[in-house]
Enzyme design. Structure first.
Site, PDB file in Angstrom:
ATOM      1  N   TYR A   1     -16.181  46.805  18.856  1.00 40.00           N
ATOM      2  CA  TYR A   1     -15.896  46.237  20.178  1.00 40.00           C
ATOM      3  C   TYR A   1     -16.823  46.874  21.209  1.00 40.00           C
ATOM      4  O   TYR A   1     -16.976  48.105  21.244  1.00 40.00           O
ATOM      5  CB  TYR A   1     -14.423  46.455  20.559  1.00 40.00           C
ATOM      6  CG  TYR A   1     -13.516  45.647  19.653  1.00 40.00           C
ATOM      7  CD1 TYR A   1     -13.203  44.329  19.955  1.00 40.00           C
ATOM      8  CD2 TYR A   1     -13.048  46.187  18.458  1.00 40.00           C
ATOM      9  CE1 TYR A   1     -12.427  43.560  19.087  1.00 40.00           C
ATOM     10  CE2 TYR A   1     -12.278  45.429  17.585  1.00 40.00           C
ATOM     11  CZ  TYR A   1     -11.969  44.111  17.906  1.00 40.00           C
ATOM     12  OH  TYR A   1     -11.230  43.348  17.043  1.00 40.00           O
ATOM     13  N   SER A   2     -17.425  46.028  22.055  1.00 33.54           N
ATOM     14  CA  SER A   2     -18.287  46.540  23.127  1.00 33.54           C
ATOM     15  C   SER A   2     -17.440  47.298  24.133  1.00 33.54           C
ATOM     16  O   SER A   2     -16.355  46.834  24.509  1.00 33.54           O
ATOM     17  CB  SER A   2     -18.957  45.390  23.876  1.00 33.54           C
ATOM     18  OG  SER A   2     -19.569  44.501  23.003  1.00 33.54           O
TER      19      SER A   2
ATOM     20  N   CYS B   1     -24.997  38.567  25.773  1.00 34.50           N
ATOM     21  CA  CYS B   1     -23.869  39.079  24.994  1.00 34.50           C
ATOM     22  C   CYS B   1     -22.738  38.053  24.940  1.00 34.50           C
ATOM     23  O   CYS B   1     -22.425  37.421  25.941  1.00 34.50           O
ATOM     24  CB  CYS B   1     -23.354  40.381  25.616  1.00 34.50           C
ATOM     25  SG  CYS B   1     -22.154  41.219  24.551  1.00 34.50           S
TER      26      CYS B   1
ATOM     27  N   GLU C   1     -26.847  40.875  21.948  1.00 27.77           N
ATOM     28  CA  GLU C   1     -25.748  41.293  21.062  1.00 27.77           C
ATOM     29  C   GLU C   1     -24.732  40.148  21.045  1.00 27.77           C
ATOM     30  O   GLU C   1     -23.988  39.941  22.002  1.00 27.77           O
ATOM     31  CB  GLU C   1     -25.091  42.571  21.575  1.00 27.77           C
ATOM     32  CG  GLU C   1     -24.136  43.164  20.549  1.00 27.77           C
ATOM     33  CD  GLU C   1     -23.940  44.652  20.788  1.00 27.77           C
ATOM     34  OE1 GLU C   1     -24.714  45.455  20.226  1.00 27.77           O
ATOM     35  OE2 GLU C   1     -23.019  45.007  21.555  1.00 27.77           O
TER      36      GLU C   1
ATOM     37  N   TYR D   1     -21.831  37.840  18.560  1.00 28.92           N
ATOM     38  CA  TYR D   1     -20.949  38.014  17.403  1.00 28.92           C
ATOM     39  C   TYR D   1     -20.065  36.809  17.203  1.00 28.92           C
ATOM     40  O   TYR D   1     -20.016  35.940  18.060  1.00 28.92           O
ATOM     41  CB  TYR D   1     -20.100  39.281  17.568  1.00 28.92           C
ATOM     42  CG  TYR D   1     -19.487  39.471  18.943  1.00 28.92           C
ATOM     43  CD1 TYR D   1     -18.276  38.887  19.279  1.00 28.92           C
ATOM     44  CD2 TYR D   1     -20.134  40.246  19.919  1.00 28.92           C
ATOM     45  CE1 TYR D   1     -17.714  39.073  20.533  1.00 28.92           C
ATOM     46  CE2 TYR D   1     -19.581  40.435  21.172  1.00 28.92           C
ATOM     47  CZ  TYR D   1     -18.376  39.844  21.484  1.00 28.92           C
ATOM     48  OH  TYR D   1     -17.822  40.029  22.735  1.00 28.92           O
TER      49      TYR D   1
HETATM   50  P1  FAD Z   1     -10.453  39.029  11.193  1.00 34.14           P
HETATM   51  O1  FAD Z   1      -9.095  39.168  10.695  1.00 34.14           O
HETATM   52  O2  FAD Z   1     -11.505  39.978  10.723  1.00 34.14           O
HETATM   53  O3  FAD Z   1     -10.916  37.556  10.982  1.00 34.14           O
HETATM   54  C1  FAD Z   1     -12.240  37.198  11.202  1.00 34.14           C
HETATM   55  C2  FAD Z   1     -12.615  36.214  10.139  1.00 34.14           C
HETATM   56  O4  FAD Z   1     -11.828  35.043  10.297  1.00 34.14           O
HETATM   57  C3  FAD Z   1     -14.041  35.750  10.235  1.00 34.14           C
HETATM   58  O5  FAD Z   1     -14.903  36.628   9.594  1.00 34.14           O
HETATM   59  C4  FAD Z   1     -13.964  34.397   9.586  1.00 34.14           C
HETATM   60  O6  FAD Z   1     -14.049  34.549   8.196  1.00 34.14           O
HETATM   61  C5  FAD Z   1     -12.580  33.929   9.906  1.00 34.14           C
HETATM   62  N1  FAD Z   1     -12.594  32.968  11.031  1.00 34.14           N
HETATM   63  C6  FAD Z   1     -12.777  33.246  12.327  1.00 34.14           C
HETATM   64  N2  FAD Z   1     -12.700  32.133  13.067  1.00 34.14           N
HETATM   65  C7  FAD Z   1     -12.459  31.134  12.184  1.00 34.14           C
HETATM   66  C8  FAD Z   1     -12.298  29.743  12.326  1.00 34.14           C
HETATM   67  N3  FAD Z   1     -12.350  29.163  13.535  1.00 34.14           N
HETATM   68  N4  FAD Z   1     -12.082  29.020  11.219  1.00 34.14           N
HETATM   69  C9  FAD Z   1     -12.027  29.596   9.996  1.00 34.14           C
HETATM   70  N5  FAD Z   1     -12.174  30.917   9.800  1.00 34.14           N
HETATM   71  C10 FAD Z   1     -12.396  31.663  10.883  1.00 34.14           C
HETATM   72  N6  FAD Z   1     -14.649  41.046  20.078  1.00 34.14           N
HETATM   73  C11 FAD Z   1     -13.987  41.098  21.263  1.00 34.14           C
HETATM   74  O7  FAD Z   1     -12.913  40.493  21.409  1.00 34.14           O
HETATM   75  N7  FAD Z   1     -14.484  41.853  22.301  1.00 34.14           N
HETATM   76  C12 FAD Z   1     -15.633  42.548  22.214  1.00 34.14           C
HETATM   77  O8  FAD Z   1     -16.057  43.218  23.177  1.00 34.14           O
HETATM   78  C13 FAD Z   1     -16.342  42.502  20.968  1.00 34.14           C
HETATM   79  N8  FAD Z   1     -17.489  43.187  20.824  1.00 34.14           N
HETATM   80  C14 FAD Z   1     -18.168  43.131  19.642  1.00 34.14           C
HETATM   81  C15 FAD Z   1     -19.358  43.841  19.512  1.00 34.14           C
HETATM   82  C16 FAD Z   1     -20.073  43.795  18.338  1.00 34.14           C
HETATM   83  C17 FAD Z   1     -21.371  44.563  18.232  1.00 34.14           C
HETATM   84  C18 FAD Z   1     -19.585  43.019  17.261  1.00 34.14           C
HETATM   85  C19 FAD Z   1     -20.341  42.941  15.971  1.00 34.14           C
HETATM   86  C20 FAD Z   1     -18.401  42.322  17.368  1.00 34.14           C
HETATM   87  C21 FAD Z   1     -17.666  42.364  18.554  1.00 34.14           C
HETATM   88  N9  FAD Z   1     -16.450  41.680  18.695  1.00 34.14           N
HETATM   89  C22 FAD Z   1     -15.794  41.718  19.899  1.00 34.14           C
HETATM   90  C23 FAD Z   1     -15.833  40.939  17.570  1.00 34.14           C
HETATM   91  C24 FAD Z   1     -14.870  41.866  16.805  1.00 34.14           C
HETATM   92  O9  FAD Z   1     -15.616  42.875  16.131  1.00 34.14           O
HETATM   93  C25 FAD Z   1     -14.057  41.141  15.735  1.00 34.14           C
HETATM   94  O10 FAD Z   1     -14.939  40.441  14.888  1.00 34.14           O
HETATM   95  C26 FAD Z   1     -13.043  40.166  16.294  1.00 34.14           C
HETATM   96  O11 FAD Z   1     -12.121  40.825  17.147  1.00 34.14           O
HETATM   97  C27 FAD Z   1     -12.256  39.514  15.146  1.00 34.14           C
HETATM   98  O12 FAD Z   1     -11.706  40.513  14.358  1.00 34.14           O
HETATM   99  P2  FAD Z   1     -10.253  40.336  13.708  1.00 34.14           P
HETATM  100  O13 FAD Z   1      -9.982  41.527  12.858  1.00 34.14           O
HETATM  101  O14 FAD Z   1      -9.264  39.990  14.744  1.00 34.14           O
HETATM  102  O15 FAD Z   1     -10.470  39.049  12.811  1.00 34.14           O
END
Ligand code: FAD
Length: 403
Positions: free
Chosen positions: A180-181, A361, A401, A403
């Site tokens: 998370y940023s 971003c 950046e 994602y």
């Molecule tokens: P997970 O349980 O990991 O689920 C994600 C997975 O669900 C995906 O990989 C995909 O397979 C699936 N998926 C997602 N959408 C769909 C769809 N519509 N249909 C079908 N499958 C789907 N997030 C923020 O909220 N704020 C930030 O500031 C932020 N900064 C980031 C900075 C960087 C450098 C990076 C790489 C990512 C950042 N993210 C940010 C994103 C964050 O890291 C997570 O990826 C995001 O919160 C989702 O994680 P999760 O565990 O909730 O989802």
């Protein structure tokens, strides 16, 4: 502020009568049928476009799902008998801006990295977890602040931290970290160097069976209560660091939670400055935020942003692209790339100033539309955007950046 006069405007008079050839791929068949001014050849469509219509034509092409792969002056294409491939534009651009010199980089000691690793994360405490989407807005986005006073965690603006959500995955293994940023400055929201803040959108989507799936880590974070523990790793990231130059022009293009690092920049530039705790960083440059969101209720940190704009009108410019409420030139939804297209000539002129840095971003995929807009602006001066962008990246002045 931040207008074309900063670095000399486009030479409209010289270019006004010229014609350009757009090479476009990926047009949807029915709507992208060749017109009088277009020719199809091996998967590409070539459009002849007058200078005065370059931006509108780009918008039309984007609307039809097309991608502009090159733009060349028509006279040059004619010299080639209009022959394909028309891949790259002028190799020796007539009006090429001076190459962008390398920006002053942060030294390695300035940038803390991986103080805490996943096998031994720092355990912080939640101080607050506040909603950022107003009534009537779409989805859940929270501003979270964690107490980090007990450990050694340090970070600077533009970095990210890892969060390891509680619980286990479907194989019974501990969840992996998500990045998370960081949305606060190094001094934290309480300006006491004891906190770190995030801006988190809860991921929710429907699977093929129509069930609602909640993202693991984002749901964990959005549901945290003050006093809860949270496992933190990092910090990581050097891509999005602010330039050391306090006179820089900083153009920020963000969608949704992509605002997080930009909030940190703006607080560092203006708020921390105001509290006179940034003796090492007195910002005198210009900041311009172009922020894409679906509705007004989804403008994250709206009050803070607008208060900053009111207080620092000469140094901070704020431009929204509110997709479900505003219309682009072609009457469609106003996405960030449409706003960038509207201002592309001005951004192009700013980019010729070595003090200008661009930061992008948010949602993956937003760069494409931005690149298209910049391709058109650069082509007006016979410059190939992809080449120029490469020099900007090399100079540390184009930061992405997504994602
Ligand atoms: P997970 O349980 O990991 O689920 C994600 C997975 O669900 C995906 O990989 C995909 O397979 C699936 N998926 C997602 N959408 C769909 C769809 N519509 N249909 C079908 N499958 C789907 N997030 C923020 O909220 N704020 C930030 O500031 C932020 N900064 C980031 C900075 C960087 C450098 C990076 C790489 C990512 C950042 N993210 C940010 C994103 C964050 O890291 C997570 O990826 C995001 O919160 C989702 O994680 P999760 O565990 O909730 O989802």
């Amino acid at each position: 502020m931040l207008n074309a006069s900063v670095a000399g405007g486009a030479a409209t008079t010289t270019y006004g009568n010229r014609l350009f050839i757009y090479e476009v791929i990926g047009l949807r068949q029915a709507e992208g049928e060749p017109s009088d001014s277009s020719i199809r050849r091996s998967g590409s469509t070539f459009f002849k476009v007058p200078y005065s219509r370059m931006n509108q034509e780009m918008q039309r092409i984007l609307r039809l799902g097309g991608k502009i792969v090159s733009i060349r002056p028509a006279e040059e294409a004619a010299a080639n008998n209009g022959a394909a491939p028309l891949q790259a534009a002028a190799e020796e651009p007539a009006a090429a801006p001076t190459p962008a010199p390398a920006a002053k980089k942060h030294s390695a000691e300035d940038v803390p990295v991986n103080i805490y690793r996943p096998n031994k994360p720092f355990v912080g405490k939640v101080l607050s977890n506040e909603p950022l989407v107003q009534e009537g807005g779409i989805g859940v986005v929270q501003h979270l602040t964690f107490d980090i006073s007990e450990g050694d965690l340090r970070y600077i603006e533009g970095q990210s931290i890892g969060i390891i959500p509680d619980g286990t995955d479907d194989k019974g293994k501990p969840h992996k970290l998500r990045l998370y940023s960081i949305a606060s400055t190094r001094h934290g929201d309480h300006v006491d160097d004891k906190t770190v803040s995030l801006c988190v959108r809860q991921l929710q989507y429907q699977n093929e069976a129509g069930e609602t799936i909640n993202g693991v880590c984002s749901t964990f974070l959005c549901g945290l209560k003050p006093g809860d523990d949270v496992k933190i790793t990092g910090p990581v990231g050097k891509e999005m660091l602010l330039p050391a130059d306090t006179d820089a022009n900083v153009i920020m293009m963000g969608t949704g939670t992509g605002i997080a690092p930009f909030r940190a920049y703006l607080w560092r530039m203006f708020k921390d400055n105001e509290r006179a705790i940034n003796s090492e960083y007195q910002f005198n440059g210009k900041a311009w935020l172009i922020f894409g969101i679906p509705t007004t209720a989804n403008i994250l940190y709206k009050e803070e942003l607008e208060a900053l704009q009111a207080q620092y009108p000469d140094n901070f410019r704020l431009t929204y692209a509110i997709s479900r409420e505003q219309k682009n030139e072609a009457g469609g939804r106003m996405y960030i790339q449409d706003r960038v297209a509207e201002h592309a000539d001005e951004i192009w002129n700013l980019l010729k100033d070595e003090k200008t840095h661009v930061y992008i971003c948010g949602l993956r995929g937003m760069e494409d539309g931005i690149d298209q807009a910049m391709t058109v602006a650069a082509a007006k001066e016979d410059v190939v955007w992809s080449d120029y962008q490469r020099t900007l990246k090399k100079a540390g002045r184009w930061h992405v950046e997504t994602y």
